[in-house]
Scaffold this active site. Structure first.
Site, PDB file in Angstrom:
ATOM      1  N   LYS A   1      36.264 -27.092 125.370  1.00  0.00           N
ATOM      2  CA  LYS A   1      36.825 -28.408 125.227  1.00  0.00           C
ATOM      3  C   LYS A   1      36.775 -28.664 123.741  1.00  0.00           C
ATOM      4  O   LYS A   1      35.997 -29.140 123.238  1.00  0.00           O
ATOM      5  CB  LYS A   1      36.090 -29.512 126.056  1.00  0.00           C
ATOM      6  CG  LYS A   1      36.720 -30.663 126.450  1.00  0.00           C
ATOM      7  CD  LYS A   1      37.442 -31.532 125.278  1.00  0.00           C
ATOM      8  CE  LYS A   1      36.488 -32.358 124.805  1.00  0.00           C
ATOM      9  NZ  LYS A   1      36.956 -32.952 123.350  1.00  0.00           N
TER      10      LYS A   1
ATOM     11  N   GLU B   1      24.143 -28.045 117.905  1.00  0.00           N
ATOM     12  CA  GLU B   1      24.292 -27.951 116.332  1.00  0.00           C
ATOM     13  C   GLU B   1      24.835 -29.346 115.864  1.00  0.00           C
ATOM     14  O   GLU B   1      25.865 -29.401 116.392  1.00  0.00           O
ATOM     15  CB  GLU B   1      25.141 -26.893 115.951  1.00  0.00           C
ATOM     16  CG  GLU B   1      24.337 -25.273 116.349  1.00  0.00           C
ATOM     17  CD  GLU B   1      25.340 -24.154 116.024  1.00  0.00           C
ATOM     18  OE1 GLU B   1      26.673 -24.283 115.627  1.00  0.00           O
ATOM     19  OE2 GLU B   1      24.901 -23.232 116.076  1.00  0.00           O
TER      20      GLU B   1
ATOM     21  N   CYS C   1      29.234 -29.730 108.224  1.00  0.00           N
ATOM     22  CA  CYS C   1      28.020 -30.288 108.619  1.00  0.00           C
ATOM     23  C   CYS C   1      26.766 -30.013 107.603  1.00  0.00           C
ATOM     24  O   CYS C   1      25.944 -30.388 107.349  1.00  0.00           O
ATOM     25  CB  CYS C   1      27.479 -29.646 109.802  1.00  0.00           C
ATOM     26  SG  CYS C   1      27.685 -27.952 109.879  1.00  0.00           S
TER      27      CYS C   1
ATOM     28  N   GLU D   1      24.376 -40.427 107.859  1.00  0.00           N
ATOM     29  CA  GLU D   1      25.538 -39.128 107.701  1.00  0.00           C
ATOM     30  C   GLU D   1      26.788 -39.836 107.517  1.00  0.00           C
ATOM     31  O   GLU D   1      27.382 -40.812 108.460  1.00  0.00           O
ATOM     32  CB  GLU D   1      25.558 -38.171 108.818  1.00  0.00           C
ATOM     33  CG  GLU D   1      26.649 -37.142 108.435  1.00  0.00           C
ATOM     34  CD  GLU D   1      26.792 -36.162 109.716  1.00  0.00           C
ATOM     35  OE1 GLU D   1      26.989 -36.678 110.957  1.00  0.00           O
ATOM     36  OE2 GLU D   1      26.731 -34.753 109.688  1.00  0.00           O
TER      37      GLU D   1
HETATM   38  P1  NAD Z   1      31.819 -35.579 117.894  1.00  0.00           P
HETATM   39  O1  NAD Z   1      30.183 -35.600 118.622  1.00  0.00           O
HETATM   40  O2  NAD Z   1      32.237 -36.893 118.026  1.00  0.00           O
HETATM   41  O3  NAD Z   1      32.555 -34.726 118.869  1.00  0.00           O
HETATM   42  C1  NAD Z   1      32.438 -33.292 119.021  1.00  0.00           C
HETATM   43  C2  NAD Z   1      33.044 -32.781 120.399  1.00  0.00           C
HETATM   44  O4  NAD Z   1      32.336 -33.522 121.527  1.00  0.00           O
HETATM   45  C3  NAD Z   1      34.428 -33.187 120.619  1.00  0.00           C
HETATM   46  O5  NAD Z   1      35.119 -32.328 121.160  1.00  0.00           O
HETATM   47  C4  NAD Z   1      34.424 -34.367 121.498  1.00  0.00           C
HETATM   48  O6  NAD Z   1      35.430 -34.776 122.385  1.00  0.00           O
HETATM   49  C5  NAD Z   1      33.020 -34.214 122.277  1.00  0.00           C
HETATM   50  N1  NAD Z   1      32.544 -35.366 122.799  1.00  0.00           N
HETATM   51  C6  NAD Z   1      32.291 -36.458 122.469  1.00  0.00           C
HETATM   52  N2  NAD Z   1      31.768 -37.202 123.330  1.00  0.00           N
HETATM   53  C7  NAD Z   1      31.261 -36.702 124.445  1.00  0.00           C
HETATM   54  C8  NAD Z   1      30.485 -36.894 125.590  1.00  0.00           C
HETATM   55  N3  NAD Z   1      29.927 -37.738 125.712  1.00  0.00           N
HETATM   56  N4  NAD Z   1      30.713 -35.737 126.755  1.00  0.00           N
HETATM   57  C9  NAD Z   1      31.106 -34.511 126.295  1.00  0.00           C
HETATM   58  N5  NAD Z   1      31.631 -34.254 125.098  1.00  0.00           N
HETATM   59  C10 NAD Z   1      31.794 -35.345 124.141  1.00  0.00           C
HETATM   60  O7  NAD Z   1      31.631 -34.930 116.517  1.00  0.00           O
HETATM   61  P2  NAD Z   1      32.862 -34.883 115.505  1.00  0.00           P
HETATM   62  O8  NAD Z   1      33.275 -36.015 114.980  1.00  0.00           O
HETATM   63  O9  NAD Z   1      33.798 -34.002 116.348  1.00  0.00           O
HETATM   64  O10 NAD Z   1      32.365 -33.689 114.460  1.00  0.00           O
HETATM   65  C11 NAD Z   1      31.625 -34.277 113.354  1.00  0.00           C
HETATM   66  C12 NAD Z   1      30.009 -34.072 113.409  1.00  0.00           C
HETATM   67  O11 NAD Z   1      29.586 -32.609 113.775  1.00  0.00           O
HETATM   68  C13 NAD Z   1      29.176 -34.561 112.419  1.00  0.00           C
HETATM   69  O12 NAD Z   1      28.147 -35.250 112.738  1.00  0.00           O
HETATM   70  C14 NAD Z   1      28.652 -32.961 111.860  1.00  0.00           C
HETATM   71  O13 NAD Z   1      27.463 -33.037 111.171  1.00  0.00           O
HETATM   72  C15 NAD Z   1      28.582 -32.364 113.203  1.00  0.00           C
HETATM   73  N6  NAD Z   1      28.807 -30.841 112.839  1.00  0.00           N
HETATM   74  C16 NAD Z   1      27.494 -30.179 113.119  1.00  0.00           C
HETATM   75  C17 NAD Z   1      27.663 -28.819 112.947  1.00  0.00           C
HETATM   76  C18 NAD Z   1      26.242 -27.828 112.706  1.00  0.00           C
HETATM   77  O14 NAD Z   1      26.507 -26.669 112.915  1.00  0.00           O
HETATM   78  N7  NAD Z   1      25.155 -28.435 112.827  1.00  0.00           N
HETATM   79  C19 NAD Z   1      29.034 -28.244 112.594  1.00  0.00           C
HETATM   80  C20 NAD Z   1      29.904 -28.931 112.396  1.00  0.00           C
HETATM   81  C21 NAD Z   1      30.051 -30.538 112.393  1.00  0.00           C
END
Ligand code: NAD
Length: 485
Positions: A177, A253, A287, A389
């Site tokens: 997804k 992550e 991230c 963040e």
């Molecule tokens: P997000 O959590 O909003 O979304 C990530 C994914 O999760 C998307 O595909 C979204 O549709 C899905 N999602 C959202 N709510 C959900 C739910 N309730 N159930 C199932 N799926 C759901 O994150 P984002 O805004 O896409 O990405 C940015 C974030 O990701 C930042 O916080 C960043 O630090 C983090 N990040 C972490 C790493 C790491 O390796 N630690 C790497 C990249 C990004």
């Protein structure tokens, strides 16, 4: 352009026939209509993944499965330009970043896990028994089953393949997804999978949203054995809650509020160069980006001024241009969130050294989600802008007077993903590395990755480690076999 789900080797519409619009953040223009997945689409994808798991995928030899992963890597590189254009249009990231990081790493992930899969060893132990004859224990690695992969928008292909490659190397099938902001590269990858002969049902993509949508349905599905997720920490909480009834394995992550610590003995130019990258790469939307910079007092003023001078000189512009150094944020909504922090920082008493506003560009970029590279000083360590963040091109710089104080401030965070330490005193570097409450410490560098190393965060930055054999352990069920001699 229409982007559909990819289920059982074919592109299909949603059962509900719903669609949503995908926007280019550099121009604000709609670039594609994307199938809006719901529980019924996830159901179809999981069923296809289960058929492939117990059918053609399990009947392939390990060697031929891993050869296919190598072929996927070749397939990505063969269509490098298409992946590049897709990633630039979906995210607004500059060409030079995507061409050096996103696309090559997408291919490298498949090569790395094909190689790790070939070399994976199994533990064995000789055990004593009361009759003196003993027993041999060894370990079999078996697939978990259908793995749900939920990925974010900031490094779409890179982070998706970081999970898909080891999951497939271990013999699982996947339902992916992608982020609703960046649907295209996952669909292109589906074309590559088909072209190189990955059997139908091994790699499935359901497009759509998270809460009450495809993401949540995937997490709740009883026949999905594991969820591997990269995204925001609070999404991790929601996923953990939704996954609890079906007791899945989870790998998370999550977010960060990473510190860079710069000592007066550091190579000044390298520390500036490295910090410029670690704060502003991908418009601060990695991230691993540094949002808190701690600088030893004797070089504080010079460091702040030099970094600000370099930040002001960053070339904002059209992400398609090779010379562009900073593109827009991912969306208008995210730009508004980042601008909210810009206003909050001033209310909290920050000195705005540079930036601090939306950036207005000309022509078709005038509707893009651009903001200025921004540096603050003067905030207290408890300010929200220092603790939360932001995920934008911004950092706060704080002076420190002793190594102990630097460690204390760097560790005073709810997050613990990574830290960058700049010093030429190697003893101090190792001493600090051991004290940092994070998953990854870079000494005199940043974002230098060896895919065999464990990757992940502590505290609110993640659960578990992926990378190298740690990925192979997560994506495999380990079975102990005890043979009495
Ligand atoms: P997000 O959590 O909003 O979304 C990530 C994914 O999760 C998307 O595909 C979204 O549709 C899905 N999602 C959202 N709510 C959900 C739910 N309730 N159930 C199932 N799926 C759901 O994150 P984002 O805004 O896409 O990405 C940015 C974030 O990701 C930042 O916080 C960043 O630090 C983090 N990040 C972490 C790493 C790491 O390796 N630690 C790497 C990249 C990004």
């Amino acid at each position: 352009m229409f982007i559909r789900h990819f289920i059982d080797g074919v592109f299909v519409d949603s059962a509900s026939e719903g669609w949503f619009s995908n926007t280019n953040p550099a121009t604000g223009a709609a670039i594609s209509q994307v199938a809006r997945g719901e529980a019924a689409d996830v159901e179809r994808a999981v069923a296809a993944a289960r058929r492939a798991l117990h059918g053609p995928w399990s009947q392939m030899t390990l060697a031929s499965r891993l050869d296919l992963l190598e072929a996927v890597a070749d397939g990505i590189m063969a269509r490098f330009e298409e992946f590049l254009e897709a990633e630039i249009a979906d995210t607004g990231k500059p060409r030079r970043f995507a061409s050096q990081v996103d696309i090559p790493r997408g291919a490298a992930n498949f090569r790395a896990f094909a190689s790790l899969g070939r070399g994976a060893a199994s533990e064995s132990f000789l055990s004593d028994t009361p009759d003196g004859l003993g027993a041999i224990n060894y370990v079999l690695r078996e697939p978990l089953g259908v793995v749900g992969v939920i990925s974010p928008w900031n490094l779409p292909l890179l982070l998706l393949t970081w999970k898909v490659a080891p999951a497939l190397a271990c013999g699982n099938t996947v339902v992916v997804k992608p982020s609703e902001e960046t649907p295209t590269s996952a669909a292109l990858l589906a074309e590559v999978m088909n072209a190189v002969g990955v059997p139908p049902g091994v790699y499935n993509v359901v497009q759509g949203f998270g809460p009450n949508g495809a993401g949540e349905a995937l997490v709740r599905h009883a026949q999905v054995a594991a969820i591997t997720f990269t995204g925001e920490s609070r999404t991790g909480t929601a996923i953990m809650e939704a996954a609890a009834p079906s007791l899945k394995s989870l790998s998370f992550e999550l977010g960060g509020k990473n510190a860079a610590v710069v000592f007066a003995d550091a190579d000044f130019d390298k520390a500036i160069e490295g910090t410029l990258r670690s704060v502003f790469s991908n418009c601060g939307q990695v991230c691993l980006c540094s949002e808190r910079v701690y600088v030893e007092r004797p070089i504080f003023d010079r460091f702040v001024e030099t970094l600000a001078e370099r930040a002001r000189a960053l070339k904002l512009g059209d992400p398609r241009e090779q010379s562009t150094e900073m593109g827009p944020l991912i969306s208008a909504a995210h730009r508004d969130k980042v601008l909210g922090y810009f206003a909050l920082a001033e209310a909290e008493g920050a000195r705005v050294v540079c930036g601090g506003r939306a950036a207005t560009l000309d022509g078709e970029l005038s509707a893009g989600s651009f903001v200025e590279p921004t540096i603050w000083t003067g905030l207290g360590e408890q300010a929200r802008c220092v603790r939360e963040e932001i995920f934008g091109p911004v950092c706060h710089i704080q002076p420190f007077d002793s190594e102990e104080q630097a460690v204390q401030m760097a560790n005073d965070s709810d997050y613990g993903l990574c830290a960058a330490i700049w010093t030429q005193d190697l003893s101090r570097a190792h001493r600090l590395a051991a004290q940092m409450q994070v998953g990854i410490v870079w000494i005199n560098s940043w974002f230098l990755r060896d895919l065999r190393t464990p990757f992940g965060g502590v505290k609110r930055s993640g659960i578990g480690r992926e990378g190298g054999r740690h990925s192979l352990d997560f994506y495999a069920e380990l079975k102990n076999v005890c043979v009495k001699l």
